[in-house]
Design a protein around this motif. Structure first.
Motif, PDB file in Angstrom:
ATOM      1  N   SER A 174       0.814  -1.231   0.000  1.00 30.57           N
ATOM      2  CA  SER A 174       0.000   0.000   0.000  1.00 30.57           C
ATOM      3  C   SER A 174       0.846   1.278   0.000  1.00 30.57           C
ATOM      4  N   ILE A 175       0.587   2.126  -0.994  1.00 30.24           N
ATOM      5  CA  ILE A 175       1.300   3.414  -1.044  1.00 30.24           C
ATOM      6  C   ILE A 175       0.779   4.343   0.063  1.00 30.24           C
ATOM      7  N   ASN A 176      -0.451   4.119   0.499  1.00 32.12           N
ATOM      8  CA  ASN A 176      -0.984   4.937   1.587  1.00 32.12           C
ATOM      9  C   ASN A 176      -0.363   4.554   2.924  1.00 32.12           C
ATOM     10  N   LYS A 177      -0.086   3.276   3.081  1.00 30.67           N
ATOM     11  CA  LYS A 177       0.612   2.829   4.282  1.00 30.67           C
ATOM     12  C   LYS A 177       2.025   3.424   4.279  1.00 30.67           C
ATOM     13  N   LEU A 229      -5.676   7.632   3.164  1.00 36.02           N
ATOM     14  CA  LEU A 229      -6.793   6.922   2.549  1.00 36.02           C
ATOM     15  C   LEU A 229      -6.476   6.485   1.122  1.00 36.02           C
ATOM     16  N   ALA A 230      -6.643   5.208   0.874  1.00 35.09           N
ATOM     17  CA  ALA A 230      -6.597   4.725  -0.509  1.00 35.09           C
ATOM     18  C   ALA A 230      -7.981   4.929  -1.116  1.00 35.09           C
ATOM     19  N   GLU A 231      -8.007   5.163  -2.419  1.00 38.37           N
ATOM     20  CA  GLU A 231      -9.291   5.410  -3.091  1.00 38.37           C
ATOM     21  C   GLU A 231      -9.626   4.279  -4.055  1.00 38.37           C
ATOM     22  N   HIS A 232     -10.761   3.656  -3.818  1.00 43.39           N
ATOM     23  CA  HIS A 232     -11.285   2.652  -4.741  1.00 43.39           C
ATOM     24  C   HIS A 232     -12.640   3.134  -5.250  1.00 43.39           C
ATOM     25  N   ILE A 233     -12.724   3.368  -6.538  1.00 45.07           N
ATOM     26  CA  ILE A 233     -13.950   3.882  -7.176  1.00 45.07           C
ATOM     27  C   ILE A 233     -14.479   5.093  -6.409  1.00 45.07           C
ATOM     28  N   GLY A 234     -13.564   6.004  -6.147  1.00 49.70           N
ATOM     29  CA  GLY A 234     -13.945   7.275  -5.537  1.00 49.70           C
ATOM     30  C   GLY A 234     -14.310   7.202  -4.072  1.00 49.70           C
ATOM     31  N   ALA A 235     -14.082   6.057  -3.438  1.00 50.76           N
ATOM     32  CA  ALA A 235     -14.531   5.903  -2.046  1.00 50.76           C
ATOM     33  C   ALA A 235     -13.489   5.112  -1.242  1.00 50.76           C
ATOM     34  N   THR A 257      -3.452   9.322  -1.029  1.00 53.81           N
ATOM     35  CA  THR A 257      -2.619   9.334  -2.237  1.00 53.81           C
ATOM     36  C   THR A 257      -3.073   8.243  -3.197  1.00 53.81           C
ATOM     37  N   SER A 258      -2.738   8.475  -4.449  1.00 54.12           N
ATOM     38  CA  SER A 258      -3.009   7.479  -5.489  1.00 54.12           C
ATOM     39  C   SER A 258      -1.991   7.709  -6.614  1.00 54.12           C
ATOM     40  N   PRO A 259      -1.905   6.783  -7.539  1.00 54.60           N
ATOM     41  CA  PRO A 259      -0.975   7.011  -8.659  1.00 54.60           C
ATOM     42  C   PRO A 259      -1.450   8.142  -9.567  1.00 54.60           C
TER      43      PRO A 259
HETATM   44  C1  FMN Z   1     -10.853  -1.492  -7.499  1.00 56.38           C
HETATM   45  C2  FMN Z   1      -9.973  -0.294  -7.644  1.00 56.38           C
HETATM   46  C3  FMN Z   1     -10.541   0.951  -7.806  1.00 56.38           C
HETATM   47  C4  FMN Z   1      -9.728   2.091  -7.928  1.00 56.38           C
HETATM   48  N1  FMN Z   1     -10.314   3.315  -8.017  1.00 56.38           N
HETATM   49  C5  FMN Z   1      -9.542   4.426  -8.009  1.00 56.38           C
HETATM   50  C6  FMN Z   1     -10.137   5.723  -7.960  1.00 56.38           C
HETATM   51  O1  FMN Z   1     -11.347   5.888  -7.931  1.00 56.38           O
HETATM   52  N2  FMN Z   1      -9.304   6.797  -7.943  1.00 56.38           N
HETATM   53  C7  FMN Z   1      -7.946   6.657  -7.936  1.00 56.38           C
HETATM   54  O2  FMN Z   1      -7.236   7.671  -7.896  1.00 56.38           O
HETATM   55  N3  FMN Z   1      -7.351   5.448  -7.978  1.00 56.38           N
HETATM   56  C8  FMN Z   1      -8.114   4.336  -7.995  1.00 56.38           C
HETATM   57  N4  FMN Z   1      -7.530   3.085  -8.005  1.00 56.38           N
HETATM   58  C9  FMN Z   1      -6.078   2.992  -8.011  1.00 56.38           C
HETATM   59  C10 FMN Z   1      -5.571   3.091  -6.575  1.00 56.38           C
HETATM   60  O3  FMN Z   1      -5.451   4.448  -6.236  1.00 56.38           O
HETATM   61  C11 FMN Z   1      -4.217   2.393  -6.451  1.00 56.38           C
HETATM   62  O4  FMN Z   1      -4.423   0.996  -6.611  1.00 56.38           O
HETATM   63  C12 FMN Z   1      -3.522   2.676  -5.154  1.00 56.38           C
HETATM   64  O5  FMN Z   1      -2.278   2.016  -5.125  1.00 56.38           O
HETATM   65  C13 FMN Z   1      -4.374   2.267  -3.980  1.00 56.38           C
HETATM   66  O6  FMN Z   1      -3.752   2.658  -2.761  1.00 56.38           O
HETATM   67  P1  FMN Z   1      -2.960   1.586  -1.871  1.00 56.38           P
HETATM   68  O7  FMN Z   1      -1.703   1.224  -2.633  1.00 56.38           O
HETATM   69  O8  FMN Z   1      -2.666   2.329  -0.623  1.00 56.38           O
HETATM   70  O9  FMN Z   1      -3.854   0.411  -1.676  1.00 56.38           O
HETATM   71  C14 FMN Z   1      -8.315   1.952  -7.907  1.00 56.38           C
HETATM   72  C15 FMN Z   1      -7.755   0.680  -7.750  1.00 56.38           C
HETATM   73  C16 FMN Z   1      -8.561  -0.435  -7.612  1.00 56.38           C
HETATM   74  C17 FMN Z   1      -7.931  -1.787  -7.412  1.00 56.38           C
END
Ligand code: FMN
Length: 176
Positions: free
Chosen positions: A15-18, A77-83, A113-115
């Motif tokens: 996790s990049i957020n971790k 916070l990691a973001e998955h589908i905006g949440a 953060t996110s990529p």
């Molecule tokens: C199911 C899924 C949904 C995602 N949705 C988004 C998103 O809505 N916005 C975003 O910026 N990145 C999104 N990503 C990319 C994540 O930001 C990226 O995987 C990131 O590394 C997640 O943070 P983590 O490494 O801390 O888990 C998504 C990734 C996955 C697997």
């Protein structure tokens, strides 16, 4: 010494957020950092039926105890589908059943953060509007965009972002 918990709100092992939460916590002096890895507190998918039938799991009780002893928290916070990620939301659901003030009104530095270039802005907005109802005393917040461009070899390489983060951290340090 103050207990500060860092949480990457994700179950990804890489996790990049971790990484960002722990990096930020590591910049603090004279604190006891407690690095929460959600994988160490795996919980069943929340359901009122499981709660009624089995009560709280050992993992939920243990994570709640960690929150109980925190003097402040750095959450990214990691973001998955905006949440929120499912893993974080699930832990949050379970914890809220033990104590609705999940965050205990302790100072919180909230990051995401996110990529991508938005750096998790949608999940950030969600948390900024919701966490205060769960005892979140947010003293600073910052989205960190394009993680892999701006964070390399364990360090922030974008000086504007580093200055901004240190500014927030300074305020957090004063609040704890
Ligand atoms: C199911 C899924 C949904 C995602 N949705 C988004 C998103 O809505 N916005 C975003 O910026 N990145 C999104 N990503 C990319 C994540 O930001 C990226 O995987 C990131 O590394 C997640 O943070 P983590 O490494 O801390 O888990 C998504 C990734 C996955 C697997």
């Amino acid at each position: 010494m103050k207990n500060i918990i860092t949480i990457g709100a994700s179950s990804s092992k890489s996790s990049i957020n971790k990484i960002l939460a722990e990096y930020t916590g590591g910049l603090l002096n004279n604190v006891n950092l407690i690095k929460v890895d959600l994988n160490a507190f795996e919980m069943s998918l929340f359901s009122v039926d499981i709660e009624n039938e089995r009560g709280f799991s050992k993992a939920t009780i243990a994570l709640n105890a960690v929150f109980e002893k925190a003097d402040g928290c750095i959450v990214s916070l990691a973001e998955h589908i905006g949440a929120y990620t499912a893993a974080f939301k699930n832990s949050y659901d379970w914890l809220s059943r033990m104590d609705g003030k999940v965050w205990r009104n302790k100072p919180m530095l909230l990051l995401s953060t996110s990529p991508g270039a938005r750096g998790g802005q949608s999940v950030m907005e969600l948390a900024l509007s919701r966490f205060p109802y769960s005892g979140g005393k947010i003293v600073g917040s910052m989205t960190f965009p394009s993680f892999y461009d701006n964070f390399k070899n364990g360090e922030i390489v974008n000086s504007d972002l580093k200055i901004n983060l240190l500014d927030h951290l300074n305020n957090f340090e004063k609040a704890i």
